[in-house]
Scaffold this motif. Structure first.
Motif, mmCIF file in Angstrom:
data_model
loop_
_atom_site.group_PDB
_atom_site.id
_atom_site.type_symbol
_atom_site.label_atom_id
_atom_site.label_comp_id
_atom_site.label_asym_id
_atom_site.label_seq_id
_atom_site.Cartn_x
_atom_site.Cartn_y
_atom_site.Cartn_z
ATOM 1 N N ASP A 31 0.871 -1.151 0.202
ATOM 2 C CA ASP A 31 -0.111 -0.009 0.132
ATOM 3 C C ASP A 31 0.834 1.421 0.000
ATOM 4 O O ASP A 31 0.674 2.227 -0.617
ATOM 5 C CB ASP A 31 -0.930 0.021 1.224
ATOM 6 C CG ASP A 31 -2.090 -1.003 1.027
ATOM 7 O OD1 ASP A 31 -2.432 -1.326 0.062
ATOM 8 O OD2 ASP A 31 -2.677 -1.249 2.009
ATOM 9 N N ALA A 32 1.920 1.196 0.606
ATOM 10 C CA ALA A 32 2.809 2.693 0.776
ATOM 11 C C ALA A 32 3.815 2.576 -0.324
ATOM 12 O O ALA A 32 4.222 3.584 -0.646
ATOM 13 C CB ALA A 32 3.663 2.369 2.173
ATOM 14 N N GLU A 33 4.335 1.351 -0.728
ATOM 15 C CA GLU A 33 5.540 1.567 -1.912
ATOM 16 C C GLU A 33 5.260 0.528 -2.934
ATOM 17 O O GLU A 33 6.049 0.845 -3.799
ATOM 18 C CB GLU A 33 6.819 0.934 -0.953
ATOM 19 C CG GLU A 33 6.972 1.931 0.270
ATOM 20 C CD GLU A 33 8.307 1.143 1.147
ATOM 21 O OE1 GLU A 33 9.221 0.767 0.257
ATOM 22 O OE2 GLU A 33 8.094 1.258 2.231
ATOM 23 N N GLY A 34 4.331 -0.281 -3.111
ATOM 24 C CA GLY A 34 4.056 -0.774 -4.288
ATOM 25 C C GLY A 34 4.587 -2.341 -4.254
ATOM 26 O O GLY A 34 5.339 -2.732 -3.488
ATOM 27 N N VAL A 35 3.883 -2.959 -5.028
ATOM 28 C CA VAL A 35 4.408 -4.440 -5.353
ATOM 29 C C VAL A 35 5.835 -4.823 -5.429
ATOM 30 O O VAL A 35 6.376 -5.775 -4.654
ATOM 31 C CB VAL A 35 3.535 -5.195 -6.453
ATOM 32 C CG1 VAL A 35 4.009 -6.700 -6.546
ATOM 33 C CG2 VAL A 35 1.909 -5.208 -5.861
ATOM 34 N N HIS A 36 6.421 -3.954 -6.170
ATOM 35 C CA HIS A 36 7.826 -4.383 -6.360
ATOM 36 C C HIS A 36 8.714 -4.179 -5.303
ATOM 37 O O HIS A 36 9.954 -4.643 -5.221
ATOM 38 C CB HIS A 36 8.294 -3.144 -7.651
ATOM 39 C CG HIS A 36 8.593 -1.753 -7.206
ATOM 40 N ND1 HIS A 36 7.388 -1.021 -7.181
ATOM 41 C CD2 HIS A 36 9.493 -0.804 -6.877
ATOM 42 C CE1 HIS A 36 7.571 0.201 -6.677
ATOM 43 N NE2 HIS A 36 8.944 0.034 -6.459
ATOM 44 N N ARG A 37 8.215 -3.618 -4.321
ATOM 45 C CA ARG A 37 9.078 -3.420 -3.055
ATOM 46 C C ARG A 37 8.874 -4.387 -1.946
ATOM 47 O O ARG A 37 9.555 -4.519 -1.169
ATOM 48 C CB ARG A 37 8.654 -2.147 -2.288
ATOM 49 C CG ARG A 37 9.185 -0.764 -3.206
ATOM 50 C CD ARG A 37 10.692 -0.736 -3.476
ATOM 51 N NE ARG A 37 11.641 -0.535 -2.316
ATOM 52 C CZ ARG A 37 12.131 0.274 -1.835
ATOM 53 N NH1 ARG A 37 11.509 1.610 -2.197
ATOM 54 N NH2 ARG A 37 12.653 0.444 -0.633
ATOM 55 N N LEU A 38 7.987 -5.265 -2.384
ATOM 56 C CA LEU A 38 7.445 -6.563 -1.438
ATOM 57 C C LEU A 38 8.568 -7.451 -1.887
ATOM 58 O O LEU A 38 8.477 -8.488 -2.697
ATOM 59 C CB LEU A 38 6.268 -6.775 -1.608
ATOM 60 C CG LEU A 38 5.731 -8.013 -0.568
ATOM 61 C CD1 LEU A 38 5.866 -7.953 0.652
ATOM 62 C CD2 LEU A 38 4.516 -8.405 -1.056
ATOM 63 N N THR A 39 9.474 -7.951 -0.769
ATOM 64 C CA THR A 39 10.186 -9.114 -0.944
ATOM 65 C C THR A 39 10.303 -10.030 0.212
ATOM 66 O O THR A 39 9.882 -9.354 1.229
ATOM 67 C CB THR A 39 11.877 -8.775 -1.170
ATOM 68 O OG1 THR A 39 12.279 -8.121 0.067
ATOM 69 C CG2 THR A 39 12.047 -7.724 -2.405
ATOM 70 N N MET A 40 10.651 -11.194 0.351
ATOM 71 C CA MET A 40 10.379 -12.041 1.482
ATOM 72 C C MET A 40 11.460 -11.475 2.583
ATOM 73 O O MET A 40 10.965 -11.406 3.809
ATOM 74 C CB MET A 40 10.798 -13.417 1.137
ATOM 75 C CG MET A 40 9.895 -14.050 0.154
ATOM 76 S SD MET A 40 8.067 -14.205 0.602
ATOM 77 C CE MET A 40 8.107 -15.671 1.748
#
Length: 222
Positions: A31-40
């Motif tokens: 929500d804050a930074e986008g899907v591309h910033r989501l890593t395990m």
């Protein structure tokens, strides 16, 4: 007096985490930074755990995104009272999906991969396919019809969201606006006629009008 060494600290196990905590934290990141910033690794850091601990709940990022989709659909996609007429049922179901996804464009970035599907949203897909079949389409064409409706829906949201971010980030005229100010009316008379209003016209929300036209085209006799 002989010096005594301080007791050595031992590392214990990471704190136990729940799937709910995993999903909630992942949702906060995207929500804050986008899907591309989501890593395990990033998710584990935010939770205060280790990537290995996350694998007890999700096998990889793709499965995590599926959990996020189901979580979002369960919270926002509420089954409405649909019209009895099958054509209107198709339109109402698609419009409900559009309304929910338009409020959270990052989900469309995931769904456009076309291989991730929130199970909570399948009821709406069922209504669209069933409505098209009741309108006379064979099942194969009904599936193709749903795909066309989905591509239109996802594409409309992605384009609108991208344009909105661009306008927010940069107040300068866009390249298109600069081009439209210098159109040659002898070569492009129709475009020159509406050039001054092009931005405001294309910014209007005409999704449902376009959806109705699309459904009418899908149902037209061949």
């Amino acid at each position: 007096m002989p010096q005594t060494s301080a007791p050595r600290k031992t590392l214990g196990r990471p704190p136990r985490i729940s799937r709910e905590e995993v999903v909630t934290t992942a949702r906060r990141i995207v929500d804050a930074e986008g899907v591309h910033r989501l890593t395990m690794r990033r998710l584990a850091t935010e939770i205060g755990s280790t990537p290995m601990a996350l694998y007890h709940h999700v096998r990889n990022k793709e499965e995590l995104l599926v959990l996020l989709l189901d979580d979002y659909a369960a919270r926002t996609l509420h089954r409405p009272e649909l019209p009895a007429q099958p054509r209107e049922r198709v339109i109402a179901a698609a419009a409900t999906i559009h309304e929910a996804l338009a409020a959270c464009p990052w989900i469309v970035e995931v769904l456009t991969a076309d291989d991730l599907m929130a199970t909570s949203a399948l009821w709406f897909v069922e209504q669209i396919v069933d409505g098209l079949i009741e309108c006379g389409l064979p099942s194969e064409r009904a599936v193709h019809g749903y795909r066309a409706i989905w591509y239109y829906t996802a594409g409309e949201i992605v384009v609108r969201a991208t344009a909105g971010r661009r306008r927010t980030d940069d107040t300068r005229p866009t390249y298109r606006e600069q081009v439209f100010t210098d159109l040659d009316p002898t070569e492009l008379p129709r475009l020159a006629q509406v050039a001054d209003h092009w931005s405001s016209l294309t910014a209007e929300d005409t999704y449902v009008d376009g959806l109705r036209a699309l459904v009418d085209g899908l149902l037209a006799p061949r």
